[in-house]
Design an enzyme around this catalytic site. Sequence first.
Site, mmCIF file in Angstrom:
data_model
loop_
_atom_site.group_PDB
_atom_site.id
_atom_site.type_symbol
_atom_site.label_atom_id
_atom_site.label_comp_id
_atom_site.label_asym_id
_atom_site.label_seq_id
_atom_site.Cartn_x
_atom_site.Cartn_y
_atom_site.Cartn_z
ATOM 1 N N MET A 129 17.058 81.032 -41.165
ATOM 2 C CA MET A 129 16.737 82.250 -41.913
ATOM 3 C C MET A 129 18.013 82.886 -42.465
ATOM 4 S SD MET A 129 13.830 83.867 -39.407
ATOM 5 C CE MET A 129 14.555 83.414 -37.843
ATOM 6 N N PRO A 145 9.202 70.060 -39.310
ATOM 7 C CA PRO A 145 9.728 70.675 -40.530
ATOM 8 C C PRO A 145 8.863 70.449 -41.776
ATOM 9 C CG PRO A 145 10.932 68.676 -40.021
ATOM 10 C CD PRO A 145 9.981 68.882 -38.884
ATOM 11 N N GLY A 173 5.836 76.212 -37.535
ATOM 12 C CA GLY A 173 6.790 75.287 -38.151
ATOM 13 C C GLY A 173 7.860 74.902 -37.150
ATOM 14 N N GLY A 174 8.367 73.692 -37.265
ATOM 15 C CA GLY A 174 9.468 73.264 -36.400
ATOM 16 C C GLY A 174 9.054 73.212 -34.952
ATOM 17 N N ASP A 175 9.844 73.806 -34.094
ATOM 18 C CA ASP A 175 9.545 73.892 -32.664
ATOM 19 C C ASP A 175 9.122 75.326 -32.363
ATOM 20 O OD1 ASP A 175 10.020 72.550 -29.849
ATOM 21 O OD2 ASP A 175 10.722 74.614 -29.747
ATOM 22 N N THR A 206 12.602 70.701 -34.393
ATOM 23 C CA THR A 206 13.112 71.897 -35.048
ATOM 24 C C THR A 206 13.901 71.512 -36.304
ATOM 25 O OG1 THR A 206 14.214 73.985 -34.635
ATOM 26 C CG2 THR A 206 15.266 72.023 -33.712
ATOM 27 N N ASP A 240 1.260 79.281 -39.872
ATOM 28 C CA ASP A 240 2.303 80.011 -40.591
ATOM 29 C C ASP A 240 2.522 79.447 -41.984
ATOM 30 O OD1 ASP A 240 4.942 80.884 -38.306
ATOM 31 O OD2 ASP A 240 2.833 81.405 -38.338
ATOM 32 N N LYS A 297 3.964 84.321 -42.462
ATOM 33 C CA LYS A 297 4.935 85.416 -42.478
ATOM 34 C C LYS A 297 6.017 85.082 -43.479
ATOM 35 C CE LYS A 297 5.078 85.610 -37.748
ATOM 36 N NZ LYS A 297 5.793 85.833 -36.525
HETATM 37 N N1 SAH Z 1 10.437 77.328 -35.381
HETATM 38 C C1 SAH Z 1 11.107 76.925 -36.592
HETATM 39 C C2 SAH Z 1 11.988 77.998 -37.139
HETATM 40 C C3 SAH Z 1 11.229 79.215 -37.601
HETATM 41 S S1 SAH Z 1 12.287 80.407 -38.328
HETATM 42 C C4 SAH Z 1 11.899 75.643 -36.327
HETATM 43 O O1 SAH Z 1 12.027 75.240 -35.174
HETATM 44 O O2 SAH Z 1 12.385 75.039 -37.272
HETATM 45 C C5 SAH Z 1 12.135 80.001 -40.036
HETATM 46 C C6 SAH Z 1 13.382 79.301 -40.524
HETATM 47 O O3 SAH Z 1 13.373 77.960 -40.104
HETATM 48 C C7 SAH Z 1 13.528 79.237 -42.024
HETATM 49 O O4 SAH Z 1 14.017 80.432 -42.567
HETATM 50 C C8 SAH Z 1 14.527 78.122 -42.148
HETATM 51 O O5 SAH Z 1 15.809 78.559 -41.828
HETATM 52 C C9 SAH Z 1 14.072 77.188 -41.048
HETATM 53 N N2 SAH Z 1 13.162 76.145 -41.534
HETATM 54 C C10 SAH Z 1 11.881 75.944 -41.199
HETATM 55 N N3 SAH Z 1 11.376 74.849 -41.829
HETATM 56 C C11 SAH Z 1 12.380 74.357 -42.571
HETATM 57 C C12 SAH Z 1 12.504 73.236 -43.457
HETATM 58 N N4 SAH Z 1 11.494 72.383 -43.688
HETATM 59 N N5 SAH Z 1 13.702 73.042 -44.066
HETATM 60 C C13 SAH Z 1 14.745 73.855 -43.836
HETATM 61 N N6 SAH Z 1 14.681 74.916 -43.021
HETATM 62 C C14 SAH Z 1 13.519 75.166 -42.385
#
Ligand code: SAH
Length: 467
Positions: free
Chosen positions: A382, A224, A300-302, A330, A247, A269
């Site tokens: 999102m 994150p 970002g995230g997973d 995630t 990204d 994006k």
């Molecule tokens: N693959 C990512 C998600 C991608 S979709 C994951 O696993 O987290 C993009 C959405 O992820 C954003 O609109 C938001 O809802 C969430 N997100 C990603 N990074 C974030 C963060 N640092 N804090 C809060 N929400 C986050």
Amino acid sequence: MDFLPIFLAMRDRRVLVVGDGQMADAKCRGALKTSARVTVFADNPSEQAFAWERSGDITLCAGLPEPTDFRDVTVVYAAHQSDQINDQIAAMAREKGAIVNVLDRTDACDFITPAIVDRDPVVVAIGTEGSAPVLARQIKADIEAMLPAGLGRFARLANGFRTRVRALPEGFARRNFWRDAFKAEGLVANASDEVIRQGFEALLERHIQSEPEPGSVAFVGAGPGDPELLTLKARRLIHEAEVVIYDRLVGKGALELARREAKFIDVGKKGFGVHATQDVINEHLVREAQAGFKVVRLKGGDPSVFGRLDEELAALSEYGIESSVVPGITSASAGAASLKQSLTRRDRNSSITFMTAHDAKGYAEHDWRQLVRSGQALAIYMGRKSASFLQGRLLMAGGDQDLVVTCVENISRPEERRFTSTLSRFAQRLDDDRWNGPLIIFVGIGDDQGVGISTAPVVKGASNGSH
Ligand code: SAH
């Protein structure tokens, strides 16, 4: 950063140190590590300064320098006790085109001296821009412990071997050779020059024989935002990457782990409205991997959660390009951690749905009644721009208007913030307070810790069907 970290060429240059005492000696000691000629102006030279003079390392002069003494001088240390004299020295030096370090006055310095770990020719310089010298020393001690004493010799032998490595084609074939050579840690620490040279020869032979490594793509979860939430594997792959495609949601900390000479491609994006289309991203992936590069596709995230991973994997498999996926943390997991809450809890919610409130076609429809009836919790990705839509759908489907909703923005980043509200109110709150960052909406998970404005009991009836 207010100071540019550089290594200055000192061969055939002169350094002037003005002042006596420990600090002047320390500046001298640093300058003497280089091949520069060092002149010291001191009224009461230390024992050390006399010793250096006797051994011919420095030229020792009494009093203060005249303008003519600055001829050919590149670097000046003004280390006199008197600020006024230091200012005069600095002015004279600058007039002659030298750069000046004024003792204990960072604001008056053209350059500052870092703490160094010296494995000549491998030198690590550590600076804090004068803000925390003790921290710099601590980092220095840590790095000292990390780098074997023989590292400098190893680097020099490697340099001597460079012409031999020209037997390999330029570019990544040579870089791969050096990557493997420097990984051979056993060699670095204790081996004799001859053993190291033989090791290089054997490795080179293997590299000449082997087929060039084909390019590949690793989809790497960047978590994150907090770089400490990266996996060890993610760190390694980012560090080894020749191309990094990333990204908008990838934190700066993750990117900084990449080598500076790596190629960085930003395909950020934005929520609704797209910066680089999926096709363009796929093209980048295929092109760079086909060119033989080790590509890291940072997400970002997973990567497997709302990351359009499948489309990118499919594009690669169409061209027979090797790929792998490295999971990341995630946002929903990191958000729950920050709330000190579980994503699932006995007697509250035995399941959780990761869902998005909009998809490629616009607002995403779900079986809202089923979601409400199941009494589970929701982690909505999102969801900011579709908050009113979500709220309406959940209420219409029979969701309890007092059900707890927690929104967490910029999870794990310094600017993280959150609030706890209810199903009937949260969307208005999101509108009011300019929540612009990435955000997770938790439905049915509250903030026990009392941070934020808690307008509802932590969980209301989530497990008995009213959710
Ligand atoms: N693959 C990512 C998600 C991608 S979709 C994951 O696993 O987290 C993009 C959405 O992820 C954003 O609109 C938001 O809802 C969430 N997100 C990603 N990074 C974030 C963060 N640092 N804090 C809060 N929400 C986050």
